[in-house]
Write an enzyme that holds these catalytic residues in place. Structure first.
Site, PDB file in Angstrom:
ATOM      1  N   GLU A  99     -26.190  24.302   6.718  1.00  0.00           N
ATOM      2  CA  GLU A  99     -24.907  23.710   7.086  1.00  0.00           C
ATOM      3  C   GLU A  99     -25.127  22.324   7.707  1.00  0.00           C
ATOM      4  OE1 GLU A  99     -21.742  24.658   6.352  1.00  0.00           O
ATOM      5  OE2 GLU A  99     -21.558  22.626   7.102  1.00  0.00           O
TER       6      GLU A  99
ATOM      7  N   ARG B 172     -20.770  18.577  11.559  1.00  0.00           N
ATOM      8  CA  ARG B 172     -20.975  18.016  12.905  1.00  0.00           C
ATOM      9  C   ARG B 172     -19.892  18.559  13.814  1.00  0.00           C
ATOM     10  NH1 ARG B 172     -19.865  12.164  10.886  1.00  0.00           N
ATOM     11  NH2 ARG B 172     -18.385  13.457   9.762  1.00  0.00           N
ATOM     12  N   GLU B 173     -20.276  19.036  14.987  1.00  0.00           N
ATOM     13  CA  GLU B 173     -19.258  19.482  15.939  1.00  0.00           C
ATOM     14  C   GLU B 173     -18.342  18.300  16.247  1.00  0.00           C
ATOM     15  OE1 GLU B 173     -21.041  21.445  19.339  1.00  0.00           O
ATOM     16  OE2 GLU B 173     -22.286  22.636  18.012  1.00  0.00           O
TER      17      GLU B 173
ATOM     18  N   PHE C 113     -25.712   5.895  13.004  1.00  0.00           N
ATOM     19  CA  PHE C 113     -26.757   6.418  13.908  1.00  0.00           C
ATOM     20  C   PHE C 113     -27.698   5.328  14.408  1.00  0.00           C
ATOM     21  CE2 PHE C 113     -24.890  10.214  12.602  1.00  0.00           C
ATOM     22  CZ  PHE C 113     -25.217  11.187  13.535  1.00  0.00           C
TER      23      PHE C 113
ATOM     24  N   ALA D 164     -27.163   2.335  20.398  1.00  0.00           N
ATOM     25  CA  ALA D 164     -28.003   2.588  21.575  1.00  0.00           C
ATOM     26  C   ALA D 164     -27.190   3.318  22.637  1.00  0.00           C
ATOM     27  CB  ALA D 164     -28.520   1.273  22.124  1.00  0.00           C
TER      28      ALA D 164
ATOM     29  N   CYS E  87     -28.757  21.045  17.918  1.00  0.00           N
ATOM     30  CA  CYS E  87     -29.520  20.883  16.678  1.00  0.00           C
ATOM     31  C   CYS E  87     -30.676  19.889  16.778  1.00  0.00           C
ATOM     32  CB  CYS E  87     -28.581  20.484  15.545  1.00  0.00           C
ATOM     33  SG  CYS E  87     -27.416  21.788  15.128  1.00  0.00           S
TER      34      CYS E  87
ATOM     35  N   LYS F  21     -21.375  15.351  23.105  1.00  0.00           N
ATOM     36  CA  LYS F  21     -20.662  14.284  22.409  1.00  0.00           C
ATOM     37  C   LYS F  21     -19.169  14.565  22.532  1.00  0.00           C
ATOM     38  CE  LYS F  21     -20.663  16.034  17.685  1.00  0.00           C
ATOM     39  NZ  LYS F  21     -20.900  15.623  16.327  1.00  0.00           N
TER      40      LYS F  21
ATOM     41  N   ARG G 192     -24.984  22.161  25.150  1.00  0.00           N
ATOM     42  CA  ARG G 192     -26.386  22.505  24.909  1.00  0.00           C
ATOM     43  C   ARG G 192     -27.204  21.214  24.763  1.00  0.00           C
ATOM     44  NH1 ARG G 192     -25.546  27.000  20.217  1.00  0.00           N
ATOM     45  NH2 ARG G 192     -23.878  25.566  19.648  1.00  0.00           N
TER      46      ARG G 192
HETATM   47  N1  LIG Z   1     -23.693  23.910  16.060  1.00  0.00           N
HETATM   48  C1  LIG Z   1     -23.891  23.039  15.074  1.00  0.00           C
HETATM   49  O1  LIG Z   1     -23.363  21.914  15.069  1.00  0.00           O
HETATM   50  C2  LIG Z   1     -24.750  23.421  13.897  1.00  0.00           C
HETATM   51  C3  LIG Z   1     -24.691  22.645  12.732  1.00  0.00           C
HETATM   52  C4  LIG Z   1     -25.470  23.031  11.649  1.00  0.00           C
HETATM   53  C5  LIG Z   1     -26.304  24.136  11.741  1.00  0.00           C
HETATM   54  N2  LIG Z   1     -26.368  24.850  12.906  1.00  0.00           N
HETATM   55  C6  LIG Z   1     -27.217  26.042  12.939  1.00  0.00           C
HETATM   56  O2  LIG Z   1     -26.374  27.172  12.726  1.00  0.00           O
HETATM   57  C7  LIG Z   1     -26.850  28.312  13.478  1.00  0.00           C
HETATM   58  C8  LIG Z   1     -25.756  28.821  14.396  1.00  0.00           C
HETATM   59  O3  LIG Z   1     -25.445  27.808  15.322  1.00  0.00           O
HETATM   60  P1  LIG Z   1     -24.178  27.917  16.301  1.00  0.00           P
HETATM   61  O4  LIG Z   1     -24.103  26.625  17.028  1.00  0.00           O
HETATM   62  O5  LIG Z   1     -23.011  28.395  15.517  1.00  0.00           O
HETATM   63  O6  LIG Z   1     -24.683  29.107  17.272  1.00  0.00           O
HETATM   64  P2  LIG Z   1     -23.841  29.914  18.366  1.00  0.00           P
HETATM   65  O7  LIG Z   1     -24.816  30.324  19.385  1.00  0.00           O
HETATM   66  O8  LIG Z   1     -22.633  29.121  18.742  1.00  0.00           O
HETATM   67  O9  LIG Z   1     -23.306  31.212  17.589  1.00  0.00           O
HETATM   68  C9  LIG Z   1     -24.115  32.260  17.149  1.00  0.00           C
HETATM   69  C10 LIG Z   1     -23.315  33.560  17.231  1.00  0.00           C
HETATM   70  O10 LIG Z   1     -24.060  34.599  16.591  1.00  0.00           O
HETATM   71  C11 LIG Z   1     -23.828  35.800  17.291  1.00  0.00           C
HETATM   72  N3  LIG Z   1     -24.875  36.789  16.930  1.00  0.00           N
HETATM   73  C12 LIG Z   1     -26.184  36.801  17.269  1.00  0.00           C
HETATM   74  N4  LIG Z   1     -26.797  37.871  16.704  1.00  0.00           N
HETATM   75  C13 LIG Z   1     -25.868  38.533  15.988  1.00  0.00           C
HETATM   76  C14 LIG Z   1     -25.896  39.700  15.165  1.00  0.00           C
HETATM   77  N5  LIG Z   1     -27.007  40.415  14.957  1.00  0.00           N
HETATM   78  N6  LIG Z   1     -24.747  40.115  14.601  1.00  0.00           N
HETATM   79  C15 LIG Z   1     -23.592  39.411  14.800  1.00  0.00           C
HETATM   80  N7  LIG Z   1     -23.511  38.292  15.553  1.00  0.00           N
HETATM   81  C16 LIG Z   1     -24.637  37.848  16.139  1.00  0.00           C
HETATM   82  C17 LIG Z   1     -23.819  35.368  18.749  1.00  0.00           C
HETATM   83  O11 LIG Z   1     -23.196  36.325  19.584  1.00  0.00           O
HETATM   84  C18 LIG Z   1     -23.043  34.042  18.665  1.00  0.00           C
HETATM   85  O12 LIG Z   1     -21.648  34.223  18.835  1.00  0.00           O
HETATM   86  C19 LIG Z   1     -28.096  27.819  14.190  1.00  0.00           C
HETATM   87  O13 LIG Z   1     -29.210  28.103  13.394  1.00  0.00           O
HETATM   88  C20 LIG Z   1     -27.901  26.316  14.264  1.00  0.00           C
HETATM   89  O14 LIG Z   1     -29.106  25.621  14.368  1.00  0.00           O
HETATM   90  C21 LIG Z   1     -25.585  24.540  13.979  1.00  0.00           C
END
Ligand SMILES: NC(=O)c1ccc[n+]([C@@H]2O[C@H](COP(=O)([O-])OP(=O)(O)OC[C@H]3O[C@@H](n4cnc5c(N)ncnc54)[C@H](O)[C@@H]3O)[C@@H](O)[C@H]2O)c1
Length: 449
Positions: free
Chosen positions: A148, A151-152, A249, A252, A260, A320, A327
Site C-alpha cells: 500500500e 499517505r495518511e 520531498f 527542509a 513508515c 504531519k 508514531r
Molecule cells: N500507516 C500508513 O500510512 C501506512 C502506509 C502504507 C503501508 N503501511 C503498512 O501497513 C501496515 C499496517 O499499518 P497501520 O498504520 O494500518 O497499522 P495500525 O497499527 O494502525 O493497525 C493495525 C491493526 O491490526 C490489528 N491487528 C493486529 N493483529 C491482528 C490480528 N491477528 N487479527 C486482526 N487484527 C489484528 C491491530 O489491532 C490494529 O488495529 C504496516 O505494515 C504498515 O507499515 C502503513
C-alpha cells in the site's frame, strides 16, 4: 466480491472502506474488541479526512461491516487482505508476529480455496514465507503481495487514485483475483504493475527509502545553506526545477516521522547488513534525520539561553498535518528534548492531543487551542504544518506572548508577516529575520524575462 480485511488500523480501514466504495462486500476484522465495537457504533477510532463519512455511507449501504469473528469472516470471503501492523523489532528489522499469527488464523478458518493478500509492509522474502505457511492449509491458499502506497492525510484520495497498483504474485490465479477486485480502478486507467513477490516487497521498501533519503538530503544541504548564508527555499527550487529531480520531498525542516519511513529505512538497512551488503548510503538517512531535530532544538535553546523557566508554545504534535498519528513524530521528540532541557512546553495539535497525552503523560502541558498554548510563551515552535498554524494572525500572536521568538520547523510560515508583527523569525536553512524586517520576501527567486 466478498472481501475480508484483517486489521482495522490506518491502512486496513482506508483500504476496506475504499474497496466497499468500489462495490465489493467488505468485512473488517480486528483483535481489538473496543476498536470493533466503536466502529460498529459508527465511531471511527482514527482521524483521516473524509474517512468517518465514507465509513458511515458504506455501512449504511450494507457493503461494509466490522467484526472480531475472524473464522466466520474468512469463511464468507474469497479474498482476505492482511493489513496488520509490522512494527520494528528490538533486534532490528520487523516484528512479523502479528502477520504470521493472522495468516495462521486464516489457515485454520479457511473452508475452501482462497486468496491471501499481504497489504502490510514486509521485508523482501516475507511473501515466500507466508506462501510456505499457507501451503500447510488443507485448501489451496494463493498468496499475493499488494503493498500500500497511501499517505495518511490524503489516504482516501491516494487509494482511489493510485500512481500504481503493485501485484506481487506467485501464480496467475492470485493475480486474477486481485485484477477482479481492482477492475473499477483499472477501467479508470490506473496502472497495474505485476511482478514477483520479492520485487513487490522491495518496491515498497525502496519507494519509502527514496522519499526519506530526499528529505534527509535537503536537510543536510540546509545545514550548509545556513553556514554559507544561502536560502534553502531558493536552493530547493534551484534543485527541484530540474525535471530529472522534481520538487517533491525536497522541503527542509525538522525531518520525517510516522509509522513508515523510520521503520522501513531501518529494516532495509538491517536486511542488507544481515545479507552482508554494506548499506553505505542508506545507513546515513536515519542518522541525518535524527541530527536534524537535535540541531533544531539546540538552536532554540541557544536563543533562549539565560531565560529562567523558558516557556514554549509547541504548535503541532502529529507527524504531519491532517492526521492524529504521532508514531515517530519529530514534534514528539522535540517536546521531549525541550522538556528534558528544562523548558515548560505547552502544546496544541488539532487532532493528536489524546494520543500524545497517552504517550507523554504530564511531562508537557496540553492546551485546548492555539491562544492557550501561546499565552505567555517566550517562543513559538511550529513542529507540524497544520493550516490552522499557517493562517494565524501574527500581531494577535505577538500580543499574547511574553517573548518574541518564532521557530518554524517546517519552513511554512510567511517570514515577512511574522517579523512585521515584531517577532523574530527562525527557519531551517534560512537566515533568521529580525523583528520589523522583510528580508526573505516571497521566496527570493527572480525569474528573468
Ligand atoms: N500507516 C500508513 O500510512 C501506512 C502506509 C502504507 C503501508 N503501511 C503498512 O501497513 C501496515 C499496517 O499499518 P497501520 O498504520 O494500518 O497499522 P495500525 O497499527 O494502525 O493497525 C493495525 C491493526 O491490526 C490489528 N491487528 C493486529 N493483529 C491482528 C490480528 N491477528 N487479527 C486482526 N487484527 C489484528 C491491530 O489491532 C490494529 O488495529 C504496516 O505494515 C504498515 O507499515 C502503513
Amino acid at each position: 466480491m466478498n472481501i475480508a480485511v484483517v486489521g482495522c488500523g490506518y491502512v486496513g480501514l482506508v483500504s476496506g472502506t475504499c474497496l466497499a466504495a468500489l462495490g465489493h462486500q467488505v468485512v473488517g476484522i480486528d483483535v481489538d474488541q473496543a476498536r470493533v465495537q466503536s466502529l460498529q457504533a459508527g465511531k471511527v477510532p482514527i482521524y483521516e479526512p473524509g474517512l468517518s463519512e465514507m465509513i458511515l455511507q458504506q455501512t449504511a449501504a450494507h457493503r461494509l461491516s466490522f467484526t472480531t469473528d475472524m473464522a466466520t469472516a474468512v469463511q464468507n470471503s474469497q479474498v482476505i487482505f492482511v493489513a496488520v501492523g509490522t512494527p520494528p523489532a528490538p533486534e532490528g528489522g520487523y516484528n512479523l508476529t502479528m502477520l504470521f499469527d493472522a495468516v495462521e488464523q486464516i489457515i485454520k478458518a479457511a473452508n475452501e480455496p482462497k486468496t491471501i493478500v499481504i497489504k502490510s509492509t514486509v521485508p523482501p522474502g516475507t511473501g515466500e514465507k507466508v506462501a510456505a505457511q499457507a501451503a500447510t492449509a488443507p485448501h489451496r491458499l494463493e498468496v499475493v503481495n499488494n503493498p500500500e502506497f497511501l499517505r495518511e492525510g490524503t489516504a482516501i484520495h491516494d487509494f482511489m487514485n493510485p500512481d500504481r497498483i503493485v501485484f506481487g504474485a506467485g501464480t496467475a490465479e492470485g493475480i486474477g483475483a486481485l485484477r477482479e477486485i481492482y477492475q473499477p480502478l483499472i477501467d479508470r486507467g490506473f496502472n497495474i504493475l505485476s511482478m514477483s513477490r520479492a520485487s513487490a516487497e522491495l518496491s515498497k521498501f525502496g519507494a519509502n527509502a527514496m522519499l526519506a533519503m530526499r528529505i534527509s538530503f535537503i536537510n543536510e544541504i540546509s545545514r550548509l545553506a545556513s553556514a554559507v548564508g544561502a536560502d534553502i527555499e531558493s536552493v530547493r527550487m534551484g534543485i527541484g526545477s530540474d525535471p530529472r529531480i522534481g520538487p517533491a520531498f525536497l522541503k527542509a525542516g525538522i525531518g520525517y516521522g510516522g509509522s513508515c519511513f523510520p521503520k522501513d529505512v531501518a529494516a532495509l538497512v538491517h536486511q542488507m547488513q544481515t545479507l552482508k551488503i554494506e548499506p553505505h548510503l542508506l545507513s546515513g538517512i536515519e542518522q541525518a534525520n535524527r541530527h536534524q531535530r537535535e540541531h533544531f532544538v539546540q538552536g532554540i535553546l541557544r536563543v533562549l539561553e539565560g531565560r529562567k523557566d523558558p516557556q514554549i508554545a509547541l504548535w503541532g504534535l502529529a507527524f504531519k498535518p491532517d492526521t492524529d498519528d504521532i508514531r515517530e513524530s519529530p514534534a514528539i521528540e522535540i517536546a521531549r528534548m525541550l522538556a528534558a532541557a528544562g523548558c515548560i512546553v505547552r502544546a496544541f495539535d488539532p487532532e493528536a492531543m489524546a494520543n500524545t497525552r497517552r504517550l507523554l503523560g504530564d511531562t508537557i502541558i496540553y492546551a485546548p487551542d492555539v491562544p492557550q498554548a501561546t499565552a505567555g510563551a517566550d517562543a513559538v515552535v511550529l513542529a507540524t504544518d497544520w493550516s490552522v498554524f499557517i493562517t494565524q494572525n501574527w500581531p494577535t500572536i505577538k500580543a499574547m506572548m511574553r517573548g518574541v521568538h518564532v521557530f518554524d520547523g517546517r519552513n511554512c510560515l510567511a517570514s515577512g508577516k511574522v517579523s512585521a508583527a515584531g517577532l523574530h523569525y527562525y527557519a531551517v536553512g534560512r537566515t533568521p529575520v529580525p523583528p520589523g524586517s522583510t528580508r526573505h520576501g516571497s521566496v527570493g527567486v527572480v525569474v528573468a524575462g
